[in-house]
Design an enzyme around this catalytic site. Structure first.
Site, PDB file in Angstrom:
ATOM      1  N   CYS A  14      60.105  53.570  54.843  1.00 21.10           N
ATOM      2  CA  CYS A  14      60.058  52.146  55.204  1.00 21.10           C
ATOM      3  C   CYS A  14      59.770  51.185  54.058  1.00 21.10           C
ATOM      4  O   CYS A  14      60.607  50.348  53.715  1.00 21.10           O
ATOM      5  CB  CYS A  14      59.002  51.938  56.289  1.00 21.10           C
ATOM      6  SG  CYS A  14      59.285  52.897  57.791  1.00 21.10           S
ATOM      7  N   HIS A  23      55.482  45.337  56.801  1.00 21.40           N
ATOM      8  CA  HIS A  23      55.174  46.599  56.118  1.00 21.40           C
ATOM      9  C   HIS A  23      55.248  46.496  54.592  1.00 21.40           C
ATOM     10  O   HIS A  23      55.666  47.426  53.910  1.00 21.40           O
ATOM     11  CB  HIS A  23      56.100  47.719  56.607  1.00 21.40           C
ATOM     12  CG  HIS A  23      55.450  49.079  56.485  1.00 21.40           C
ATOM     13  ND1 HIS A  23      56.097  50.257  56.781  1.00 21.40           N
ATOM     14  CD2 HIS A  23      54.204  49.443  56.096  1.00 21.40           C
ATOM     15  CE1 HIS A  23      55.298  51.278  56.583  1.00 21.40           C
ATOM     16  NE2 HIS A  23      54.135  50.805  56.168  1.00 21.40           N
TER      17      HIS A  23
END
Length: 573
Positions: free
Chosen positions: A96, A152
């Site tokens: 990610c 994130h």
């Protein structure tokens, strides 16, 4: 090569069932070959800057879209891709944070210090603050900028938040993994907190709404509240289809005949996301944006095969440098494309979106030196050659070193125990431990024996630390040519050496107990003070105190909060 028997099935029988029925190179999928050379940056010819909608999905496998032969229904994605340009030589990162950081900065992760793992919720770490981000460049070009979904990229101090990194508005989660309805995220036993934010505030009132639907509704609201006469950039980073596997019941019902439970839930989530994209496209048309818009669709990494995803027929999965971890689903849909309805085999990497989109926006790239991305719009829109000829997938010096790697195996120029991967032209090299290396068919059958997960294994038990593939001829990575072509191996190792000389030290600090949500009103959010920020700032510098007095002070604080945390946990139990 060992092939394990499967209750009457074999790899050959699986292939005969059509899992490889779509031909990687069949003429109907191949774009016309362009022979004209292309400069790194060419100006767009639009009458006014286009509206840009960038849609990023989470953990969607390469096989998990209808036009790749999937059993999952994605009619919207199929239609948008068919009417636009499919990118079938498109690369992302295996997990990610790296993909998101490279999208936002246009730089390889070795140039931001984020080359190891992800940014974890309790780490005093975030996207380096000296990086000029994609939304900041678009703001400078006159765009309003909006983010909806998963960030994130760190949040330990307010300067790290999306609204401080170029976005006018933000609705979404700061961490990497939340419940789709409650927005709770646990970073270990007892370390749980709420994670849905509106701007820089906690959005407690939105709890209970399924995130995929909520995010699509927010995009529609943004479009309705603004004028199509002014350029807009919306970054839609869906949480879907990352775990936990949760979906509204109406989507689950469509896959009630699917035997594998994880695959059934996952499929429902993909289809729900597909309908969210449909609603976003409809809103673009309803409010007058569509005719001057560019929609980019991208996955962030390979699918997690143990959680319903499939990268078949590619090798590997999320978290690996095999093609199943780094080859992404990607397409561009826009009325502004000159050559629509085709498939492009131009080499494209996620870092390329930064210069491509800034160029489309008529922004200024001259004051952003050292980008690793290229403007690939002429390759996408006109079918010209890609300016990109190689991709550094990564160099991670902190990842567990391969047991059998050595400097000797790397011709004395590279330690092959180090995890690294690079593609140059048609060649791809991997060193160290590339990660889980099986080929895993879609999980469509019920109650397969455990040996099914080991359908094919080539590397387990082999004393190897170097692999070489001709990816053009062998996209499934079945034929390792490292022994036959040592000349190519050495050439690519030299490229790794070149890139490694430009790398900055890894930013991967220890977790801090003060990040615990219990100290922040029960929600994940910024927790570091200005003094703390001084301790941890500095790209590439060791994330240790550079002042002994402050270091001792921090140690005492950590000890205090550790004891306090223990008491809180005891009371909770």
């Amino acid at each position: 090569m060992a092939v394990y028997a499967l209750t009457g099935f074999s790899l050959v029988s699986l292939l005969s069932f059509g899992y490889l029925s779509w031909d990687w190179m069949k003429p109907s999928l191949v774009a016309d070959v362009a022979t004209d050379p292309m400069e790194k940056s060419l100006p767009p010819t639009f009458s006014r800057p286009p509206h840009i909608i960038f849609i990023l999905t989470d953990d969607q496998g390469y096989h998990d879209v209808g036009y790749h032969g999937s059993d999952i229904q994605t009619p919207t994605l199929d239609r948008l891709a068919a009417e636009g340009v499919k990118l079938e030589n498109y690369y992302i990162q295996p997990i990610c944070t790296p993909s998101r950081s490279q999208l936002i900065t246009g730089r390889y992760q070795i140039h931001t210090g984020l080359q190891h793992s992800i940014i974890r919720p309790r780490q005093p770490n975030c996207l380096p603050l000296d990086q000029v981000t994609l939304p900041q460049k678009l703001q400078q070009a006159g765009y309003s900028t909006h983010m909806v979904g998963k960030w994130h990229l760190g949040f330990y101090k307010k300067e790290c938040l999306p609204t401080r990194r170029g976005f006018d508005t933000f609705l979404g989660s700061l961490t990497g993994n939340v419940d789709y309805y409650t927005y709770d995220n646990c970073d270990g036993p007892g370390v749980c907190g709420y994670d849905l934010h509106e701007g820089e505030d906690v959005a407690w009132d939105q709890s209970g709404k399924y995130s995929t639907v909520l995010y699509a509704q927010r995009v529609s609201k943004i479009l309705a509240s603004r004028s199509p006469k002014e350029p807009i950039f919306i970054y839609v980073a869906f949480q879907a289809v990352h775990t936990p596997l949760q979906s509204p019941k109406e989507y689950l019902y469509r896959y009630r005949s699917m035997g594998n439970v994880a695959r059934r839930k996952y499929a429902a989530m993909v289809t729900c996301m597909d309908e969210a994209v449909k609603n976003i496209t409809w809103a673009l048309k309803k409010y007058g944006y569509y005719d001057n818009s560019v929609i980019v669709f991208s996955t962030d990494n390979g699918g997690q095969t143990f959680s319903g995803g499939s990268n078949w027929p590619l090798r590997g999965r999320k978290g690996t440098y095999w093609e199943g971890g780094v080859r992404g689903i990607g397409f561009v849909h826009s009325p502004l494309i000159k050559r629509k309805r085709r498939t492009s085999w131009a080499l494209v990497h996620i870092t390329d979106w930064y210069p491509t989109l800034v160029s489309l926006a008529r922004g200024n790239l001259s004051n952003v030196p050292g980008l690793d991305g290229y403007n690939v719009w002429p390759a996408i829109s006109e079918g010209k050659e890609s300016p990109r000829t190689e991709i550094l997938h990564n160099i991670d010096p902190l990842y567990n070193h391969a047991k059998y790697g050595s400097l000797e195996d790397g011709f004395g120029i590279w330690n092959t125990a180090v995890q690294a991967s690079i593609r140059v032209g048609e060649w791809k090299l991997l060193t160290g431990d590339p990660g889980y290396s099986d080929w895993i068919p879609p999980q469509t059958l019920t109650n397969f024996p455990g040996s099914w997960w080991n359908l094919e294994r080539l590397t387990d038990g082999l004393k190897k630390s170097v692999w070489l593939f001709n990816i053009t001829a062998d996209p499934y990575e079945r034929y390792d040519l490292s022994d036959q072509r040592p000349d190519v191996v050495k050439s690519l190792l030299l490229r790794l050496v070149h890139y490694n000389r430009t790398a900055i030290p890894v930013r991967y600090p220890a977790e801090n107990p003060r990040a615990h949500p219990d100290f922040n009103g029960g929600a994940w959010g910024p927790w570091a003070s200005e003094d703390d920020a001084e301790e941890w700032e500095g790209i590439g510098e060791p994330l240790k105190s550079r002042n002994k007095k402050k270091k001792c002070k921090i140690c005492k604080l950590r000890s205090f909060f550790r004891k306090l945390n223990t008491r809180l946990m005891s009371n909770r139990i």
